[in-house]
Design a protein around this motif. Structure first.
Motif, short mmCIF file in Angstrom:
data_model
loop_
_atom_site.label_atom_id
_atom_site.label_comp_id
_atom_site.label_asym_id
_atom_site.label_seq_id
_atom_site.Cartn_x
_atom_site.Cartn_y
_atom_site.Cartn_z
N GLN A 108 0.78 -1.24 0.00
CA GLN A 108 0.00 0.00 0.00
C GLN A 108 0.81 1.28 0.00
O GLN A 108 0.26 2.36 0.10
N SER A 109 2.10 1.21 -0.10
CA SER A 109 2.93 2.39 -0.05
C SER A 109 2.64 3.35 -1.19
O SER A 109 2.32 2.94 -2.30
N GLN A 110 2.79 4.64 -0.91
CA GLN A 110 2.69 5.68 -1.93
C GLN A 110 4.05 6.30 -2.20
O GLN A 110 4.16 7.27 -2.94
N THR A 111 5.10 5.73 -1.59
CA THR A 111 6.45 6.27 -1.72
C THR A 111 7.23 5.48 -2.75
O THR A 111 7.24 4.25 -2.72
N VAL A 112 7.90 6.20 -3.64
CA VAL A 112 8.70 5.59 -4.71
C VAL A 112 10.08 6.21 -4.67
O VAL A 112 10.21 7.44 -4.62
N PHE A 113 11.11 5.36 -4.71
CA PHE A 113 12.49 5.83 -4.76
C PHE A 113 13.16 5.38 -6.04
O PHE A 113 12.82 4.33 -6.59
N ILE A 114 14.11 6.18 -6.48
CA ILE A 114 14.98 5.84 -7.59
C ILE A 114 16.34 6.41 -7.25
O ILE A 114 16.43 7.43 -6.56
N THR A 115 17.41 5.74 -7.68
CA THR A 115 18.74 6.29 -7.45
C THR A 115 19.34 6.73 -8.77
O THR A 115 19.00 6.18 -9.83
N CYS A 116 20.21 7.71 -8.68
CA CYS A 116 20.81 8.26 -9.90
C CYS A 116 22.14 8.90 -9.56
O CYS A 116 22.25 9.63 -8.56
#
Length: 149
Positions: A108-116
């Motif tokens: 149910q999370s609404q948090t999204v991470f990406i690394t760059c």
């Protein structure tokens, strides 16, 4: 711009995925799809590997993984084949990935991470343009960016 479609990597298209190529110098920013698919096999209960398609042609790859410990989504190994870069496919694909994540396929999370790596200025700029903000966390030479859906 043509319609971007995400199709799960399976026995029908994994060879196309293996044939995707990065432009010279990009290998320091993105793992090749073979390594990523090996990770998808290991984390099969919490991830989905996708081919990025324009019409019937695979133009890229991306994997979505859910971290059950932190209860967040992560976007891993996104790449557009060197022959198709500069056409807006990365932006369209990222929008489709966020649409997929908003369906909450694993949690149910609404948090999204990406690394760059911030030296990857095109990718970094794209992520910022779509609303990702630096979280203050980093890993080696990559910064983590996050967005709330």
């Amino acid at each position: 711009m043509n319609n971007i479609v995400l199709k799960r990597i399976d026995e029908s298209n994994f060879i196309d995925c293996f044939n995707l190529k990065l432009a010279v110098g990009q290998e320091k920013y993105v793992s090749n799809p073979i390594r990523s698919l090996a990770q998808a096999y290991v984390y099969y209960s919490q991830c989905t590997p996708f081919g990025i398609y324009v019409e019937d042609k695979m133009v890229g790859y991306v994997m979505v993984i859910y971290d059950y410990d932190e209860e967040v989504y992560n976007i891993w190994h996104m790449m557009i084949d060197k022959e198709f870069q500069g056409n807006g496919y990365g932006k369209g694909a990222l929008k489709e990935v966020l649409r997929y994540i908003s369906s909450k396929p694993f949690g149910q999370s609404q948090t999204v991470f990406i690394t760059c790596n911030p030296e990857n200025t095109i990718a970094y700029g794209l992520y910022r343009q779509l609303g990702f903000m630096e979280t203050g966390r980093s890993d080696d030479d990559e910064l983590e960016l996050g967005i709330t859906l």
